[in-house]
Design an enzyme around this catalytic site. Sequence first.
Site, short mmCIF file in Angstrom:
data_model
loop_
_atom_site.label_atom_id
_atom_site.label_comp_id
_atom_site.label_asym_id
_atom_site.label_seq_id
_atom_site.Cartn_x
_atom_site.Cartn_y
_atom_site.Cartn_z
N THR A 26 14.44 20.38 20.28
CA THR A 26 15.75 19.99 19.75
C THR A 26 15.68 18.60 19.11
OG1 THR A 26 16.75 21.25 21.55
CG2 THR A 26 18.21 19.84 20.27
N ASP A 78 17.84 12.31 22.42
CA ASP A 78 16.75 13.01 23.09
C ASP A 78 17.26 14.32 23.68
OD1 ASP A 78 14.18 13.42 24.03
OD2 ASP A 78 14.05 11.48 25.05
N GLY A 79 16.34 15.22 23.95
CA GLY A 79 16.69 16.49 24.58
C GLY A 79 16.54 16.41 26.09
N ASP A 81 15.33 19.13 29.71
CA ASP A 81 14.97 20.44 30.25
C ASP A 81 16.12 21.01 31.08
OD1 ASP A 81 12.16 20.58 29.33
OD2 ASP A 81 11.94 18.82 30.61
N GLY A 95 7.55 18.49 28.28
CA GLY A 95 6.55 18.27 27.24
C GLY A 95 5.58 17.14 27.57
N GLU A 101 9.78 8.27 26.89
CA GLU A 101 11.18 8.65 26.67
C GLU A 101 12.10 7.79 27.53
OE1 GLU A 101 11.24 13.35 25.49
OE2 GLU A 101 10.73 12.86 27.54
N LYS A 119 20.91 24.88 29.03
CA LYS A 119 20.32 23.79 29.82
C LYS A 119 21.31 23.17 30.82
CE LYS A 119 16.45 24.01 27.51
NZ LYS A 119 15.94 22.91 26.67
#
EC number: 5.3.1.6
Length: 219
Positions: A26, A78-79, A81, A95, A101, A119
């Site tokens: 994403t 940012d994405g 999980d 990842g 991050e 999510k």
Amino acid sequence: MKLKVAKEAAKLIKDGMVVGLGSGSTAAMFIRELGSRIEEEELTVFGIPTSFESKMLALQYGIPLVSLDEYDVDIAIDGADEVEKETLFLIKGGGGCHTMEKIVDYNAKEFVVIVDESKIKNKLSYPIPVEVLPQAYRVVMKKLKDMGGEPIIRLAERKRGPVITDNGNMIIDVSMEIDDAVSLESEINNIPGVVENGIFTKVDKVLVATKKGIKTLKK
């Protein structure tokens, strides 16, 4: 749906901003959309990547890069999980990029998470990624077991042996109950040999892509 939320996040970026560029699928779409805005609107925007992947994508899409040595971060996108619905606490690191991050995201003036609705969970249950120094993996695994966790070394898929992070370290994925995310985040990081773990407890807002549009979650 990921593309919709990536486009929405790109709208948050203003001329002159320094942007933390997250990692993952994403975040990759966001980087592409930001690059398009920079080109089309002739914006002056700088990026600080959180991984080798986001660095390469930024270069591909024409986003000038700077570092934390030089600039503060205005906004990080940012994405995740997994996102806990009530608290907005996150699990990141699927990842393997969660250390950088967290450094970038936690030091941003605003930290915005972009995810699709799959999510969002009532309670965090995703295995917690823990980046560890290679010399310490055995003793860290023992400590995590003592804490009630079930740790496993993350193995690579296209090489023999463990996954190696951008920082040259290993990742242990630990499954355990997360009743107090704030305390657990600190407790894991206090284990000698741990570099950083994937529990994130400092989030300003979450943009969620749903079938009905973009939903904004705030604490």
